[in-house]
Design a protein around this motif. Sequence first.
Motif, mmCIF file in Angstrom:
data_model
loop_
_atom_site.group_PDB
_atom_site.id
_atom_site.type_symbol
_atom_site.label_atom_id
_atom_site.label_comp_id
_atom_site.label_asym_id
_atom_site.label_seq_id
_atom_site.Cartn_x
_atom_site.Cartn_y
_atom_site.Cartn_z
ATOM 1 N N ASP A 104 0.839 -1.204 0.000
ATOM 2 C CA ASP A 104 0.000 0.000 0.000
ATOM 3 C C ASP A 104 0.873 1.252 0.000
ATOM 4 O OD1 ASP A 104 -2.325 -1.453 0.096
ATOM 5 O OD2 ASP A 104 -2.850 -0.910 2.155
ATOM 6 N N ALA A 105 1.888 1.246 0.864
ATOM 7 C CA ALA A 105 2.786 2.396 0.954
ATOM 8 C C ALA A 105 3.505 2.614 -0.384
ATOM 9 C CB ALA A 105 3.802 2.183 2.075
ATOM 10 N N LYS A 106 3.955 1.510 -0.996
ATOM 11 C CA LYS A 106 4.665 1.577 -2.286
ATOM 12 C C LYS A 106 3.769 2.192 -3.365
ATOM 13 C CE LYS A 106 6.970 -1.480 -5.614
ATOM 14 N NZ LYS A 106 6.111 -1.992 -6.668
ATOM 15 N N LYS A 107 2.519 1.744 -3.436
ATOM 16 C CA LYS A 107 1.587 2.281 -4.442
ATOM 17 C C LYS A 107 1.382 3.775 -4.248
ATOM 18 C CE LYS A 107 -0.991 -1.984 -5.064
ATOM 19 N NZ LYS A 107 -2.017 -2.782 -4.412
ATOM 20 N N THR A 108 1.222 4.193 -2.994
ATOM 21 C CA THR A 108 1.017 5.612 -2.703
ATOM 22 C C THR A 108 2.225 6.435 -3.138
ATOM 23 O OG1 THR A 108 -0.424 5.104 -0.836
ATOM 24 C CG2 THR A 108 0.576 7.289 -0.871
ATOM 25 N N LEU A 109 3.425 6.003 -2.759
ATOM 26 C CA LEU A 109 4.626 6.765 -3.110
ATOM 27 C C LEU A 109 4.878 6.777 -4.614
ATOM 28 C CD1 LEU A 109 6.939 5.796 -0.137
ATOM 29 C CD2 LEU A 109 5.925 8.023 -0.597
ATOM 30 N N GLU A 110 4.651 5.634 -5.270
ATOM 31 C CA GLU A 110 4.838 5.605 -6.731
ATOM 32 C C GLU A 110 3.854 6.556 -7.414
ATOM 33 O OE1 GLU A 110 6.759 1.321 -7.904
ATOM 34 O OE2 GLU A 110 4.622 1.321 -7.447
ATOM 35 N N SER A 111 2.642 6.662 -6.887
ATOM 36 C CA SER A 111 1.654 7.569 -7.484
ATOM 37 C C SER A 111 2.069 9.030 -7.313
ATOM 38 C CB SER A 111 0.269 7.333 -6.876
ATOM 39 O OG SER A 111 0.189 7.883 -5.575
ATOM 40 N N LYS A 112 2.971 9.303 -6.345
ATOM 41 C CA LYS A 112 3.462 10.668 -6.110
ATOM 42 C C LYS A 112 4.762 10.934 -6.868
ATOM 43 C CE LYS A 112 0.566 11.520 -2.533
ATOM 44 N NZ LYS A 112 -0.685 12.178 -2.859
ATOM 45 N N GLY A 113 5.187 9.987 -7.719
ATOM 46 C CA GLY A 113 6.373 10.217 -8.534
ATOM 47 C C GLY A 113 7.673 9.682 -7.965
ATOM 48 N N TYR A 114 7.586 8.865 -6.914
ATOM 49 C CA TYR A 114 8.787 8.257 -6.353
ATOM 50 C C TYR A 114 9.100 6.983 -7.133
ATOM 51 C CZ TYR A 114 8.394 11.439 -2.422
ATOM 52 O OH TYR A 114 8.340 12.561 -1.657
ATOM 53 N N THR A 115 10.381 6.789 -7.444
ATOM 54 C CA THR A 115 10.808 5.597 -8.183
ATOM 55 C C THR A 115 11.230 4.534 -7.179
ATOM 56 O OG1 THR A 115 11.603 7.019 -9.954
ATOM 57 C CG2 THR A 115 12.385 4.731 -9.951
ATOM 58 N N PHE A 116 10.515 3.410 -7.174
ATOM 59 C CA PHE A 116 10.804 2.315 -6.248
ATOM 60 C C PHE A 116 12.095 1.627 -6.650
ATOM 61 C CE2 PHE A 116 10.430 -2.192 -5.023
ATOM 62 C CZ PHE A 116 10.240 -2.051 -3.665
ATOM 63 N N LYS A 117 12.996 1.394 -5.678
ATOM 64 C CA LYS A 117 14.281 0.730 -5.943
ATOM 65 C C LYS A 117 14.311 -0.682 -5.357
ATOM 66 C CE LYS A 117 16.723 4.245 -7.650
ATOM 67 N NZ LYS A 117 17.186 4.264 -9.009
ATOM 68 N N SER A 118 13.955 -0.814 -4.071
ATOM 69 C CA SER A 118 14.045 -2.125 -3.426
ATOM 70 C C SER A 118 13.251 -2.139 -2.130
ATOM 71 C CB SER A 118 15.510 -2.453 -3.115
ATOM 72 O OG SER A 118 16.029 -1.516 -2.181
#
Length: 167
Positions: A76-90
């Motif tokens: 859930d946290a990952k989806k929220t941050l990705e929707s704000k333009g954060y690039t997930f690394k690991s």
Amino acid sequence: FKMKLNSKIVVALLLCVVAAITVGMVAAEDLTLPDGATFTVPDGFTVQDDGDGNTALVKDDLAIIVLASDAKSPDDAKKTLESKGYTFKSQKDVSGFGDIKVFEQAYDKDGMPIYGYVCEVDGSSYIVCAANAPSDWDVSNSDNPVNIIIKSIDTSNVSVSYTHLTL
């Protein structure tokens, strides 16, 4: 220049939640989150509050934000941050905090390293975000400010809302 950089980091972090401008400084040993939980401010950090309940801890070029979260999982946290333009690394499980389960998620935002720590304390979810962490960052080190914050979260005053079921 240093103040500009700190403001830029704080603003980038606040975009995690809601874009906001820092308007005041508060000095405190313990801070209280909107849900009633408290945590200890690590030595050397100044507290900046945006007036909307979002608090940033700043020391040198490092900024940390602690949030009571409605994220039910690290996904859930990952989806929220990705929707704000954060690039997930690991993502990795960094649980070593007693009975607190903690997942570290690494992101990149406009070239700045951001770490999100999704943790559950006594049934309540929290996210501790650290922006512009040094290259030798290790949350398992007991001197790490995020480690200090997570271990100090006290939920004894959290107001729990109950869902009533009709049977």
